[in-house]
Design a protein around this motif. Structure first.
Motif, PDB file in Angstrom:
ATOM      1  N   PHE A  72      -1.730   9.800   5.349  1.00 64.00           N
ATOM      2  CA  PHE A  72      -1.585   8.699   6.309  1.00 64.00           C
ATOM      3  C   PHE A  72      -0.623   8.999   7.356  1.00 64.00           C
ATOM      4  N   MET A  73       0.515   9.603   6.939  1.00 64.90           N
ATOM      5  CA  MET A  73       1.751  10.009   8.017  1.00 64.90           C
ATOM      6  C   MET A  73       1.056  11.197   8.692  1.00 64.90           C
ATOM      7  N   HIS A  74       0.262  11.995   8.609  1.00 66.26           N
ATOM      8  CA  HIS A  74      -0.201  12.955   9.330  1.00 66.26           C
ATOM      9  C   HIS A  74      -1.181  12.436  10.497  1.00 66.26           C
ATOM     10  N   ALA A  75      -2.051  11.464   9.663  1.00 68.04           N
ATOM     11  CA  ALA A  75      -3.063  10.865  10.776  1.00 68.04           C
ATOM     12  C   ALA A  75      -2.395   9.951  11.915  1.00 68.04           C
ATOM     13  N   ALA A  76      -1.320   9.237  11.421  1.00 63.89           N
ATOM     14  CA  ALA A  76      -0.635   8.320  12.106  1.00 63.89           C
ATOM     15  C   ALA A  76       0.225   8.940  12.998  1.00 63.89           C
TER      16      ALA A  76
ATOM     17  N   LEU B  78      -5.105   3.422   2.579  1.00 67.21           N
ATOM     18  CA  LEU B  78      -4.022   3.004   3.305  1.00 67.21           C
ATOM     19  C   LEU B  78      -4.421   3.031   4.690  1.00 67.21           C
ATOM     20  N   ILE B  79      -4.055   1.841   5.465  1.00 61.30           N
ATOM     21  CA  ILE B  79      -4.529   1.491   6.789  1.00 61.30           C
ATOM     22  C   ILE B  79      -3.258   1.102   7.607  1.00 61.30           C
TER      23      ILE B  79
ATOM     24  N   GLU C 115      -8.155  -1.185  16.346  1.00 64.29           N
ATOM     25  CA  GLU C 115      -8.776  -0.307  17.012  1.00 64.29           C
ATOM     26  C   GLU C 115      -8.283   1.383  16.932  1.00 64.29           C
ATOM     27  N   GLU C 116      -6.923   1.073  16.817  1.00 69.88           N
ATOM     28  CA  GLU C 116      -6.308   2.327  16.644  1.00 69.88           C
ATOM     29  C   GLU C 116      -5.522   2.531  15.438  1.00 69.88           C
ATOM     30  N   LEU C 117      -5.807   1.758  14.354  1.00 79.06           N
ATOM     31  CA  LEU C 117      -5.419   2.217  12.955  1.00 79.06           C
ATOM     32  C   LEU C 117      -6.135   3.370  12.168  1.00 79.06           C
ATOM     33  N   SER C 118      -5.210   4.093  11.613  1.00 78.17           N
ATOM     34  CA  SER C 118      -5.804   5.153  10.806  1.00 78.17           C
ATOM     35  C   SER C 118      -6.156   4.763   9.335  1.00 78.17           C
ATOM     36  N   THR C 119      -7.320   5.219   8.710  1.00 78.24           N
ATOM     37  CA  THR C 119      -7.637   4.644   7.546  1.00 78.24           C
ATOM     38  C   THR C 119      -7.748   5.931   6.562  1.00 78.24           C
TER      39      THR C 119
END
Length: 438
Positions: free
Chosen positions: A172-176, A268-269, A426-430
């Protein structure tokens, strides 16, 4: 990542002695060496709690050496060498134990430092504080201790990488955050790259008097507090300005599925959302209580758990940092229910974004948050963390005094506006760990 805690209320012993008009009378000053000090006297028990924090958190790890901040702060107790002599790790630990003092250290995303709880009686207090000051200014960083600590850290990393919840958090932290330092993650390779010289250089650059934040609460007077704070930084150097960190990039939205043999999917989102001191914090806090921060009375729990039995627990929260920290929704569900749990979670968030809380939900959230203000922090140690947060992030000294009224002032329109400003579905990482891509 840390859980979403609001460190915002007072120890019960202190509450009884405070006037109704003020939550806390914080005395604050800046020392000639640049250290910022926050002090609250509390003579209810013969104890003193002290915290010394620095801009030395994980965001300051050099490229390729993630984990250096944590190893450095952990190494402060491994040995001391100064004009008074040399102390081994055992002698340091025995020194605290001999006067019944408790010392802790740790590093987060933004800050790192040490805390101390000691008796306020002069002999014990002086012994513990002298030892703490020597640790801060003159750690010796023994090579053998580094090798031991590094081996233990690598073993912990390997163990954690078997846990789906840890895999999800790292992904999640890498995606965000992409390439931002907030996404840097200690690995076996980065730990192996850290040398004793790295520890020494990191300490010289970051454990400096002009960036120290000292918090004190306990059974001492103002004159004693000034003397203690001055002694703690007396032998620390002055530090040069630290390089500016890159801005947090605008999130783009993504979905990643990671296969794992666990019986449940861990989901996680979220995305970067809010930094410390943002005036929207109170509206987001109230709104989040309704969305997913209020436990069994939150909408996510009602829709995901109570109505459909898709998850035992589901939460949402904001974690403000020096730069925009994440908004996050988290849950676990049976693998075969992953698609439905995701759908319900997203629909619930979208509806909340469009409509905000009802008037009844808003009132219940504010009543609970305000009513629980005096019950959530019940020790000097927890109040010490509040003082450290106020000092490190430059929050107003009356931040706690006005917390309840700011919660009470939040309107439905405030919540809608704050969520629409800081949360963009629309900008959330899942991240989904457990169920692989269909």
């Amino acid at each position: 990542m840390k859980k979403f805690l609001c460190l915002l209320i007072l120890p019960l012993g202190l509450l009884a002695s405070l006037p109704a008009a003020a939550a806390l009378a914080i005395q604050s000053w800046t020392q000639p060496d640049g250290a910022r000090v926050l002090f609250v006297p509390n003579h209810a028990i013969p104890m003193l709690d002290v915290s010394v924090q620095f801009d030395a958190g994980q965001r300051r790890d050099p490229a390729g050496k993630a984990g250096l901040a944590e190893l450095t702060v952990a190494s402060l107790t491994r040995g001391v060498t100064d004009a008074s002599g040399t102390l081994t790790e055992a002698q340091i630990l025995d020194g605290f134990a001999d006067v019944a003092a408790q010392q802790h250290d740790g590093a987060g995303q933004d800050r790192a430092g040490v805390s101390l709880r000691t008796l306020s009686s002069p002999a014990e207090r002086e012994a513990a504080l002298t030892l703490l000051g020597r640790m801060l200014a003159h750690p010796s960083f023994p090579q053998a201790s580094l090798e031991r600590d590094r081996a233990l850290a690598i073993a912990n990393i390997k163990e954690e990488l078997t846990k789906p919840e840890v895999i999800a958090e790292k992904a999640f932290m890498h995606a965000a955050y992409g390439s931002h330092p907030y996404a840097m993650d200690a690995s076996e390779a980065s730990m192996q790259a850290i040398t004793r010289e790295d520890l020494q250089a990191f300490h010289r650059a970051h454990y400096v008097a002009n960036r120290a934040v000292i918090a004190l609460i306990g059974d001492i007077n103002l004159e004693q507090a000034r003397a203690i704070a001055s002694a703690l930084t007396r032998e620390l150097p002055q530090g040069a300005a630290l390089p500016a960190l890159p801005p947090v990039a605008a999130p783009k939205g993504s979905e990643e599925r990671i296969a794992h043999p666990a019986s449940q999917s861990h989901i996680l989102i979220g995305a970067p959302a809010i930094q410390r001191g943002d005036p929207d914090f109170f509206a987001l806090t109230v709104g989040n209580y309704v969305l997913g921060g209020g436990g069994f009375v939150s909408r996510l729990t009602d829709e995901v758990r109570e109505k459909r039995g898709l998850s035992y627990s589901v939460y949402s929260g904001f974690s403000p940092l020096a730069q925009p920290g994440p908004f996050q929704i988290g849950l676990q569900t049976k693998k075969e229910q992953t698609a439905e749990a995701l759908r319900v979670t997203r629909v619930t968030l979208d509806k909340f974004m469009q409509e905000g809380p009802t008037a009844a939900e808003l009132k219940a959230a504010k009543d609970n948050l305000a009513g629980g203000f005096a019950l959530r922090i019940d020790s000097n140690a927890k109040l010490l963390e509040n003082l450290s947060v106020i000092g490190f992030y430059g929050l107003p000294l009356d931040y706690l005094d006005h917390w309840i009224e700011r919660i009470r002032a939040v309107s439905v329109q405030d919540v809608r506006a704050a969520f629409r400003k800081h949360v963009h579905p629309e900008e959330l990482s899942t991240i989904i760990v457990g169920e692989s891509a269909p």
